[in-house]
Design an enzyme around this catalytic site. Structure first.
Site, PDB file in Angstrom:
ATOM      1  N   THR A  24       0.848  -1.196   0.000  1.00 26.85           N
ATOM      2  CA  THR A  24       0.000   0.000   0.000  1.00 26.85           C
ATOM      3  C   THR A  24       0.882   1.245   0.000  1.00 26.85           C
ATOM      4  OG1 THR A  24      -1.749  -1.208   1.110  1.00 26.85           O
ATOM      5  CG2 THR A  24      -1.883   1.183   1.215  1.00 26.85           C
ATOM      6  N   GLN A  38       1.070 -10.061  -6.095  1.00 24.44           N
ATOM      7  CA  GLN A  38       0.724 -11.487  -6.207  1.00 24.44           C
ATOM      8  C   GLN A  38       1.637 -12.215  -7.187  1.00 24.44           C
ATOM      9  OE1 GLN A  38      -1.267 -12.914  -4.134  1.00 24.44           O
ATOM     10  NE2 GLN A  38      -2.372 -11.161  -3.259  1.00 24.44           N
ATOM     11  N   SER A  48       4.974  -6.799  -1.637  1.00 21.16           N
ATOM     12  CA  SER A  48       4.626  -6.925  -0.218  1.00 21.16           C
ATOM     13  C   SER A  48       5.219  -8.210   0.350  1.00 21.16           C
ATOM     14  CB  SER A  48       3.097  -6.955  -0.101  1.00 21.16           C
ATOM     15  OG  SER A  48       2.723  -7.138   1.226  1.00 21.16           O
ATOM     16  N   THR A  52      13.956   5.136   9.941  1.00 27.31           N
ATOM     17  CA  THR A  52      14.875   4.020  10.183  1.00 27.31           C
ATOM     18  C   THR A  52      14.285   2.730   9.632  1.00 27.31           C
ATOM     19  OG1 THR A  52      15.709   5.137  12.121  1.00 27.31           O
ATOM     20  CG2 THR A  52      16.147   2.775  11.991  1.00 27.31           C
ATOM     21  N   HIS A 112       4.428  -9.872   3.183  1.00 27.73           N
ATOM     22  CA  HIS A 112       3.595 -10.852   3.894  1.00 27.73           C
ATOM     23  C   HIS A 112       2.774 -11.737   2.972  1.00 27.73           C
ATOM     24  CE1 HIS A 112      -0.550  -8.953   3.919  1.00 27.73           C
ATOM     25  NE2 HIS A 112       0.161  -7.909   3.550  1.00 27.73           N
ATOM     26  N   CYS A 152     -17.876 -10.132   2.364  1.00 28.85           N
ATOM     27  CA  CYS A 152     -18.801 -10.913   3.187  1.00 28.85           C
ATOM     28  C   CYS A 152     -19.089 -10.305   4.536  1.00 28.85           C
ATOM     29  CB  CYS A 152     -18.231 -12.290   3.447  1.00 28.85           C
ATOM     30  SG  CYS A 152     -18.509 -13.338   2.072  1.00 28.85           S
ATOM     31  N   ASN A 171      -5.394 -10.619  -7.121  1.00 23.11           N
ATOM     32  CA  ASN A 171      -5.441 -11.256  -5.803  1.00 23.11           C
ATOM     33  C   ASN A 171      -6.690 -12.102  -5.585  1.00 23.11           C
ATOM     34  OD1 ASN A 171      -6.119  -8.374  -5.998  1.00 23.11           O
ATOM     35  ND2 ASN A 171      -7.050  -8.687  -3.982  1.00 23.11           N
TER      36      ASN A 171
HETATM   37  N1  PLP Z   1      -2.042  -5.208  -4.073  1.00 20.08           N
HETATM   38  C1  PLP Z   1      -2.482  -6.469  -4.100  1.00 20.08           C
HETATM   39  C2  PLP Z   1      -2.689  -7.153  -5.417  1.00 20.08           C
HETATM   40  C3  PLP Z   1      -2.744  -7.138  -2.916  1.00 20.08           C
HETATM   41  O1  PLP Z   1      -3.178  -8.398  -2.933  1.00 20.08           O
HETATM   42  C4  PLP Z   1      -2.544  -6.449  -1.692  1.00 20.08           C
HETATM   43  C5  PLP Z   1      -2.906  -7.085  -0.419  1.00 20.08           C
HETATM   44  O2  PLP Z   1      -3.960  -7.702  -0.279  1.00 20.08           O
HETATM   45  C6  PLP Z   1      -2.067  -5.149  -1.719  1.00 20.08           C
HETATM   46  C7  PLP Z   1      -1.824  -4.557  -2.927  1.00 20.08           C
HETATM   47  C8  PLP Z   1      -1.783  -4.390  -0.415  1.00 20.08           C
HETATM   48  O3  PLP Z   1      -0.646  -4.957   0.170  1.00 20.08           O
HETATM   49  P1  PLP Z   1      -0.150  -4.606   1.669  1.00 20.08           P
HETATM   50  O4  PLP Z   1      -0.963  -5.453   2.566  1.00 20.08           O
HETATM   51  O5  PLP Z   1       1.283  -5.004   1.711  1.00 20.08           O
HETATM   52  O6  PLP Z   1      -0.315  -3.156   1.877  1.00 20.08           O
END
Ligand code: PLP
Length: 734
Positions: free
Chosen positions: A71, A188, A208, A246, A210, A335, A160
């Site tokens: 993000t 993704q 990203s 940092t 995670h 949902c 996603n």
């Molecule tokens: N873009 C896509 C395609 C994502 O799947 C996601 C997270 O669901 C994001 C952006 C946002 O990522 P982050 O959680 O690292 O801000």
């Protein structure tokens, strides 16, 4: 064991990544900006991770900046591009450009960032979605036509929700004559696609951690050599001034460990293996849910993402089913909202509304192995089996002699009811809701009852349509038909007999001709009144802003008294049931009209509704620990599991011995027990449990509201089993 199939939402952190993060917080804890040896060691780690990342994403040139996640990367890219567009506009160099474009299936972070920064920077460019075809890929011809007038184009490497892989070559070919900057959200794609960033015209690519086995809070942004850049954060000049603050060294180290494993081909499965896993899962889904449809073309989607819908099953029902079998997947649509909104991604692909609204996303991780996939498939098949047996699932409390007469169905803040007599096997639907048609019909079909009438408490614009839909969904041999009036009541009958049960229509003299309540008489007692919207709960009608009519209240009191259970049609707060006496306590207006100015002392007025975010929210919750203690302290305590029998049959009760002795009264049938529970000794606690703590809180609240002061709900539900979570709920009895 939990089977986690929601990797597109987030992934667990690999042990190697955890170890790397721990080392970065221990031996390599230094600040990479420091010039002493501790700092130099941290700097070396930072440089190593960046170099590894560059190789993995094919970015031999350009900048690679560590961020907090995608993000932030998206904001930075959008801000950079739009600042450049503003500079050009101010210099009079933007004559042809009047728009910025983004893929219609893009993550919300992209479209929201575009709207926000476009407005904030005062650019006022048109922000337009690039349409996609039914296969989820961009309409290249549309883009080719529009690209020359665009200042920024945002697309994604892979979606996603559906896993659909964008055709980046085709998109790039549209940009030949375009001045547009190009951002590719690569979240993704990392670890699943060869991105080769430096070989493309891509200006910005956010990532990203995670989504690929690193912790939350770490990400990267690739910026092409020469692409305009405006930092989102300024300050100490870290990251060569591109991103001050940092560095998150633990996150960076963890991501470095993952990227390095990826580079060495460790832990991650190759594409052919992942495709075979996906096919295995699709086979299990086909076996479990005949009629399942897959919402993205296999040949254009990441193998790790399977988006599907099952006719006749809502996303919520499927999620609950999977969750009960300890398989974690997610809804393809919103949902959590009061109404399950169709997924905008699937809607943009032009899929039918039901498919877009009922979609489920199953996404496994690229590091999952065959034991996880085998177990997932076994559980998916078990879900299918349980569903097939659902007609055979017992209904009603396991220890009660009689079966339930009233089943409550809820959708989008409204309720529908089925009133049934189990001796004569005859039933009636009251206030069928459009979104409940299939479930209501299913109920009748499963049990092979005869549908005698489909009644409405008021004539609404869709009353006839919904009645016809229910009738059409129930086989003709399971129906009685007769000439009916506008509410669906069989003409000429003063009461409807369902075996021992009798149903009577009732209307206050002054109400509109089509407004009617139905009184269910059991053993000569008016036991339930289906009041439709004649009674406004808590004096608030969030739907139409109406209040109850004084004449109706008085007439209702004369007809059924103060304590008969009243069942509403609009029920936005899941009140389940009320009585005139309860409403009199809660609404001075009702008390005044009924001459009950003093609140009855036994009724609870302080607890707030479950699920409402307020400071005094649920006074009904107990933790696992409190539940254990209270169950042993109160031999007469009652534990009630309000999960549906289907869910219960799929879940294991390991770790909850008390639960095996609980009474199973699904929330849909709780109304049948309320008369008995209301009469229970107020000192005997009654504890409700369910999967997440939501339905149990509704049951506890309903009982509290009706005057039983000792009704409780297990906070967080069975999902927190084993967590022994110390929630800050008040102790029962305090
Ligand atoms: N873009 C896509 C395609 C994502 O799947 C996601 C997270 O669901 C994001 C952006 C946002 O990522 P982050 O959680 O690292 O801000």
């Amino acid at each position: 064991m939990e089977i986690y199939l929601d990797a597109n939402a987030t992934t667990p952190v690999l042990p190697q990544a955890r170890a790397a993060a721990a080392a970065a917080m221990g031996s390599t804890f230094g600040n990479p900006s420091s010039v002493h040896s501790s700092g130099l060691r941290a700097r070396a780690l930072l440089d190593w991770v960046r170099a590894t990342a560059r190789r993995v994403i094919g970015a031999s040139s350009g900048e690679l900046i560590f961020t907090s996640g995608a993000t932030e990367g998206i904001q930075t890219a959008v801000l950079s591009a739009l600042c450049e567009l503003r500079r050009k506009r101010d210099a009079g160099q933007l004559s042809q450009v009047h728009q910025v474009l983004y893929g219609a299936t893009e993550h919300k972070a992209v479209s929201e960032a575009l709207h926000y920064w476009n407005a904030t920077l005062g650019l006022n460019l048109a922000v337009r979605p690039i349409p996609v075809a039914q296969d989820g890929r961009h309409h290249v011809e549309w883009l080719r036509e529009q690209a020359p007038y665009a200042g920024l184009i945002c697309t994604m490497a892979a979606n996603n929700e559906t896993g659909v892989i964008s055709d980046l070559d085709a998109i790039e070919s549209c940009l030949v004559d375009s001045p547009a900057l190009w951002m590719v959200d690569s979240v993704q794609g990392l670890g699943k696609l060869e991105l080769k960033l430096s070989q493309r015209r891509i200006d910005y690519a956010p990532f990203s951690g995670h989504k690929l086995y690193a912790p939350k809070g770490i990400g990267m942004l690739y910026v092409r050599d020469g692409a305009p850049f405006s930092p989102l954060q300024i300050g100490g000049g870290q990251e060569r001034g591109y991103r001050s603050g940092t560095e998150n060294m633990a996150g960076i180290a963890a991501m470095g460990a993952v990227l390095s494993m990826l580079e060495r081909g460790e832990a991650f499965k190759d594409r052919a293996t992942l495709a075979a896993f996906a096919e295995q899962i699709r086979r299990a889904l086909r076996d479990a849910f005949p009629g399942v449809v897959f919402n993205a073309p296999v040949e254009h989607a990441l193998p790790t993402t399977i988006n599907f819908s099952v006719p006749g099953l809502s996303a919520r029902q499927l999620l609950d089913l999977f969750d009960a079998a300890e398989v974690r997947v997610s809804g393809g649509s919103a949902c959590s909202a009061a109404k399950a909104l169709p997924s905008y991604v699937l809607t943009a692909m032009g899929l039918p509304e039901w498919q877009a609204a009922c979609a489920v996303r199953l996404s496994f991780g690229a590091a999952d192995d065959d034991s996880v996939i085998d177990e997932a498939c076994a559980r998916i098949r078990a879900c299918g089996e349980a569903l097939k047996r659902r007609c055979a699932q017992p209904t009603g409390p396991s220890t009660a002699q009689s079966l339930s007469h009233v089943t409550r169905f809820a959708a989008n803040r409204f309720t529908s009811y089925i009133v049934a007599d189990h001796g004569s096997r005859r039933c009636v639907v009251i206030d069928g809701e459009p979104d409940l048609v299939e479930r209501l019909a299913e109920w009748v079909k499963c049990r092979e009852y005869t549908l005698v009438a489909v009644l409405a408490t008021a004539r609404r614009h869709d009353t006839d349509r919904v009645r016809s839909a229910i009738r059409a969904a129930v086989p003709a041999n399971l129906q009685e038909s007769a000439a009916i009036d506008a509410n669906g009541w069989p003409c000429g009958l003063s009461e409807l007999r369902l075996g021992q049960l009798r149903l009577r229509g009732w209307a206050a003299a002054e109400t509109a001709a089509s407004s009617r309540a139905y009184v269910l008489v059991i053993e000569d007692q008016p036991t339930y009144v289906f009041v439709g919207d004649a009674l406004v709960l808590d004096g608030r009608d969030p739907i139409e802003g109406k209040t109850s009519s004084a004449t109706t209240l008085v007439a209702l009191q004369d007809a059924v008294g103060l304590d008969t259970l009243l069942l509403p049609h609009p029920d936005p707060d899941a009140t389940l049931a009320t009585t005139l006496r309860t409403e009199a306590v809660r609404q001075p207006f009702v008390a005044g009209v009924l001459g009950l100015s003093t609140p009855a002392p036994t009724l609870t007025t302080t607890a707030d509704k479950p699920g409402r975010a307020s400071d005094n929210r649920p006074a009904v919750e107990v933790t696992w620990q409190q539940l254990d203690e209270l169950l042993s302290a109160h031999p007469r305590a009652q534990l009630v599991d309000v999960r549906e029998p289907l869910e219960r049959s799929l879940s294991t009760l390991a770790g909850c011995p008390a639960l095996s002795q609980s009474l199973n009264v699904p929330l849909s049938e709780v109304l049948n027990q309320l008369p008995q529970w209301r009469g229970m000794d107020g000192d005997a606690p009654i504890f409700f449990v369910c999967r997440s703590g939501n339905r149990s809180a509704q049951a506890a609240w309903a009982l509290r509201r009706l005057g039983h002061p000792n009704a409780w709900s297990l906070a967080g539900g069975l999902a927190l089993r084993g967590e022994r979570a110390a929630l800050s709920a008040p102790r029962a009895g305090q």
